[in-house]
Motif scaffolding. Structure first.
Motif, PDB file in Angstrom:
ATOM      1  N   ASP A 135       0.841  -1.191   0.000  1.00  0.00           N
ATOM      2  CA  ASP A 135       0.000   0.000   0.000  1.00  0.00           C
ATOM      3  C   ASP A 135       0.884   1.252   0.000  1.00  0.00           C
ATOM      4  O   ASP A 135       1.883   1.301   0.732  1.00  0.00           O
ATOM      5  CB  ASP A 135      -0.883  -0.008   1.247  1.00  0.00           C
ATOM      6  N   PRO A 136       0.548   2.280  -0.781  1.00  0.00           N
ATOM      7  CA  PRO A 136       1.386   3.488  -0.795  1.00  0.00           C
ATOM      8  C   PRO A 136       1.459   4.188   0.564  1.00  0.00           C
ATOM      9  O   PRO A 136       2.545   4.499   1.048  1.00  0.00           O
ATOM     10  CB  PRO A 136       0.724   4.376  -1.850  1.00  0.00           C
ATOM     11  N   VAL A 137       0.291   4.475   1.165  1.00  0.00           N
ATOM     12  CA  VAL A 137       0.239   5.147   2.466  1.00  0.00           C
ATOM     13  C   VAL A 137      -0.990   4.644   3.200  1.00  0.00           C
ATOM     14  O   VAL A 137      -2.071   4.598   2.617  1.00  0.00           O
ATOM     15  CB  VAL A 137       0.159   6.683   2.347  1.00  0.00           C
ATOM     16  N   THR A 138      -0.850   4.317   4.481  1.00  0.00           N
ATOM     17  CA  THR A 138      -1.887   3.561   5.167  1.00  0.00           C
ATOM     18  C   THR A 138      -2.253   4.205   6.498  1.00  0.00           C
ATOM     19  O   THR A 138      -1.507   4.106   7.483  1.00  0.00           O
ATOM     20  CB  THR A 138      -1.406   2.114   5.419  1.00  0.00           C
ATOM     21  N   GLY A 139      -3.420   4.850   6.557  1.00  0.00           N
ATOM     22  CA  GLY A 139      -3.833   5.532   7.781  1.00  0.00           C
ATOM     23  C   GLY A 139      -4.144   4.590   8.924  1.00  0.00           C
ATOM     24  O   GLY A 139      -3.765   4.835  10.071  1.00  0.00           O
ATOM     25  N   SER A 140      -4.861   3.498   8.643  1.00  0.00           N
ATOM     26  CA  SER A 140      -5.243   2.586   9.729  1.00  0.00           C
ATOM     27  C   SER A 140      -4.014   1.950  10.359  1.00  0.00           C
ATOM     28  O   SER A 140      -3.924   1.829  11.592  1.00  0.00           O
ATOM     29  CB  SER A 140      -6.195   1.513   9.203  1.00  0.00           C
ATOM     30  N   LEU A 141      -3.057   1.521   9.546  1.00  0.00           N
ATOM     31  CA  LEU A 141      -1.833   0.930  10.097  1.00  0.00           C
ATOM     32  C   LEU A 141      -1.067   1.945  10.929  1.00  0.00           C
ATOM     33  O   LEU A 141      -0.604   1.637  12.047  1.00  0.00           O
ATOM     34  CB  LEU A 141      -0.950   0.403   8.966  1.00  0.00           C
ATOM     35  N   ASN A 142      -0.920   3.165  10.422  1.00  0.00           N
ATOM     36  CA  ASN A 142      -0.212   4.180  11.194  1.00  0.00           C
ATOM     37  C   ASN A 142      -0.929   4.511  12.498  1.00  0.00           C
ATOM     38  O   ASN A 142      -0.274   4.800  13.514  1.00  0.00           O
ATOM     39  CB  ASN A 142      -0.017   5.438  10.350  1.00  0.00           C
ATOM     40  N   ALA A 143      -2.252   4.446  12.496  1.00  0.00           N
ATOM     41  CA  ALA A 143      -3.000   4.667  13.737  1.00  0.00           C
ATOM     42  C   ALA A 143      -2.675   3.582  14.755  1.00  0.00           C
ATOM     43  O   ALA A 143      -2.435   3.867  15.938  1.00  0.00           O
ATOM     44  CB  ALA A 143      -4.492   4.694  13.454  1.00  0.00           C
ATOM     45  N   GLY A 144      -2.673   2.321  14.311  1.00  0.00           N
ATOM     46  CA  GLY A 144      -2.366   1.228  15.223  1.00  0.00           C
ATOM     47  C   GLY A 144      -0.930   1.267  15.709  1.00  0.00           C
ATOM     48  O   GLY A 144      -0.652   1.049  16.903  1.00  0.00           O
ATOM     49  N   ILE A 145       0.009   1.549  14.804  1.00  0.00           N
ATOM     50  CA  ILE A 145       1.417   1.635  15.196  1.00  0.00           C
ATOM     51  C   ILE A 145       1.629   2.763  16.205  1.00  0.00           C
ATOM     52  O   ILE A 145       2.380   2.612  17.177  1.00  0.00           O
ATOM     53  CB  ILE A 145       2.300   1.839  13.948  1.00  0.00           C
ATOM     54  N   ALA A 146       0.957   3.906  15.988  1.00  0.00           N
ATOM     55  CA  ALA A 146       1.100   5.033  16.916  1.00  0.00           C
ATOM     56  C   ALA A 146       0.613   4.656  18.315  1.00  0.00           C
ATOM     57  O   ALA A 146       1.274   4.982  19.319  1.00  0.00           O
ATOM     58  CB  ALA A 146       0.332   6.240  16.393  1.00  0.00           C
ATOM     59  N   GLN A 147      -0.516   3.969  18.409  1.00  0.00           N
ATOM     60  CA  GLN A 147      -1.009   3.548  19.723  1.00  0.00           C
ATOM     61  C   GLN A 147      -0.015   2.615  20.410  1.00  0.00           C
ATOM     62  O   GLN A 147       0.170   2.681  21.629  1.00  0.00           O
ATOM     63  CB  GLN A 147      -2.381   2.885  19.560  1.00  0.00           C
ATOM     64  N   TRP A 148       0.608   1.763  19.637  1.00  0.00           N
ATOM     65  CA  TRP A 148       1.605   0.832  20.169  1.00  0.00           C
ATOM     66  C   TRP A 148       2.884   1.556  20.587  1.00  0.00           C
ATOM     67  O   TRP A 148       3.328   1.456  21.737  1.00  0.00           O
ATOM     68  CB  TRP A 148       1.888  -0.229  19.113  1.00  0.00           C
ATOM     69  N   LEU A 149       3.495   2.299  19.651  1.00  0.00           N
ATOM     70  CA  LEU A 149       4.798   2.887  19.924  1.00  0.00           C
ATOM     71  C   LEU A 149       4.733   3.989  20.983  1.00  0.00           C
ATOM     72  O   LEU A 149       5.593   4.061  21.871  1.00  0.00           O
ATOM     73  CB  LEU A 149       5.409   3.435  18.639  1.00  0.00           C
ATOM     74  N   ILE A 150       3.724   4.856  20.913  1.00  0.00           N
ATOM     75  CA  ILE A 150       3.601   5.899  21.933  1.00  0.00           C
ATOM     76  C   ILE A 150       3.250   5.272  23.271  1.00  0.00           C
ATOM     77  O   ILE A 150       3.789   5.631  24.321  1.00  0.00           O
ATOM     78  CB  ILE A 150       2.560   6.952  21.516  1.00  0.00           C
ATOM     79  N   GLY A 151       2.340   4.288  23.240  1.00  0.00           N
ATOM     80  CA  GLY A 151       1.912   3.642  24.480  1.00  0.00           C
ATOM     81  C   GLY A 151       3.028   2.913  25.199  1.00  0.00           C
ATOM     82  O   GLY A 151       2.990   2.768  26.428  1.00  0.00           O
ATOM     83  N   THR A 152       4.039   2.443  24.459  1.00  0.00           N
ATOM     84  CA  THR A 152       5.154   1.724  25.073  1.00  0.00           C
ATOM     85  C   THR A 152       6.405   2.586  25.203  1.00  0.00           C
ATOM     86  O   THR A 152       7.479   2.082  25.557  1.00  0.00           O
ATOM     87  CB  THR A 152       5.493   0.459  24.250  1.00  0.00           C
TER      88      THR A 152
END
Length: 284
Positions: A220-237
């Protein structure tokens, strides 16, 4: 386009939006059919297959109190409950067609529920929906991810479920270059990979997203849903700051730009530019 056996051939407003775009035609394209009332599920699916884009959306009147509009999101092979770049692109198309001023906060209704969208200096940003599945992956899946990505298990610094509807699982690698070096993977999982850029680089992280289609694995060129999930993970940890930027699409010739912010109340916002590239009518 005129299709035999459809619900009619009245013209409907249509737009093709460049989402998370930098320069012209550098983001993820989205087809949007406005005024989609009366279209059958079968026709929506056939039109999404015909556009041959990663997603096509159809805008409808809302059915839930507080929503400004309702959206249905189709890939060429099926319907999604939620997706990020269709959320921003659909909101942009909806707002562009309004005679009234665009409110600062907009509420989208989709199969995953109500999603809040706000205007930003760069365009629009959506509030990351709750994760349906989160937490570390087990050892077996981690090994499967490594094999699918052409890596050894030790190349994966961390791996988590980040599923907010599409089914994403994500792996953290040591660097942005390690992310870019991964070959097109195999396997049925929807996989995202992320790695940090070096200090002083224009972006904080590089992201790639892979998902299976009937023709094989697609990037996928750019993926909002994936970036949303990654942000919750990386910021949360604590593995990312509360504000960071992402570059995505390098391997497929795109120049996608994503901005992540976490508010004081904990809400994570995923934002970027949305630009109308094609505007007109379709007959369905």
């Amino acid at each position: 386009m005129t299709t035999s056996g459809t619900t009619g051939s009245s013209p409907r407003r249509f737009a093709q939006i460049d989402v998370f775009a930098g320069p012209a035609c550098s983001g993820n394209p989205l087809a949007v059919v406005l005024d989609a009332e009366g279209l059958t599920d079968d026709l929506m699916q056939r039109f999404a297959r015909w556009t041959n884009l990663s997603e096509t959306t159809f805008l409808l009147p809302p059915t839930q109190p507080g929503a400004d509009y309702r959206v249905r999101i189709f890939t060429p092979s099926g319907e999604l409950p939620f997706a990020g770049h269709p959320t921003l692109g659909s909101c942009h198309a909806w707002a562009s067609g309004r005679p009234e001023p665009v409110p600062d906060r907009i509420v989208q209704e989709c199969a995953a529920g109500l999603v809040e969208v706000r205007t930003t200096a760069a365009g629009y940003a959506f509030a990351a929906p709750p994760l349906l599945r989160s937490g570390p992956v087990d050892r077996q899946l981690r090994d499967e991810l490594a094999a699918a990505l052409g890596l050894s298990p030790d190349d994966i610094r961390d791996a988590q479920w980040v599923d907010n509807g599409p089914g994403w699982v994500a792996a953290l690698l040591d660097s942005a270059q390690a992310v870019l070096d991964v070959p097109l993977p195999s396997g049925p999982l929807k996989v995202g990979i992320v790695g940090p850029h070096p200090p002083g680089a224009p972006y904080d992280f590089e992201v790639r997203a892979f998902f299976p289609e009937s023709s094989g694995v697609i990037e996928d060129p750019v993926t909002g849903s994936l970036n949303a999930g990654i942000a919750q993970w990386l910021i949360g940890t604590g593995q990312a700051l509360e504000h960071y930027t992402v570059h995505q699409g390098t391997a497929v010739g795109a120049d996608g730009r994503v901005v992540i912010d976490r508010d004081r109340d904990g809400t994570i916002w995923v934002g970027g530019a949305a630009v109308t590239r094609i505007q007109g009518e379709v007959r369905l």
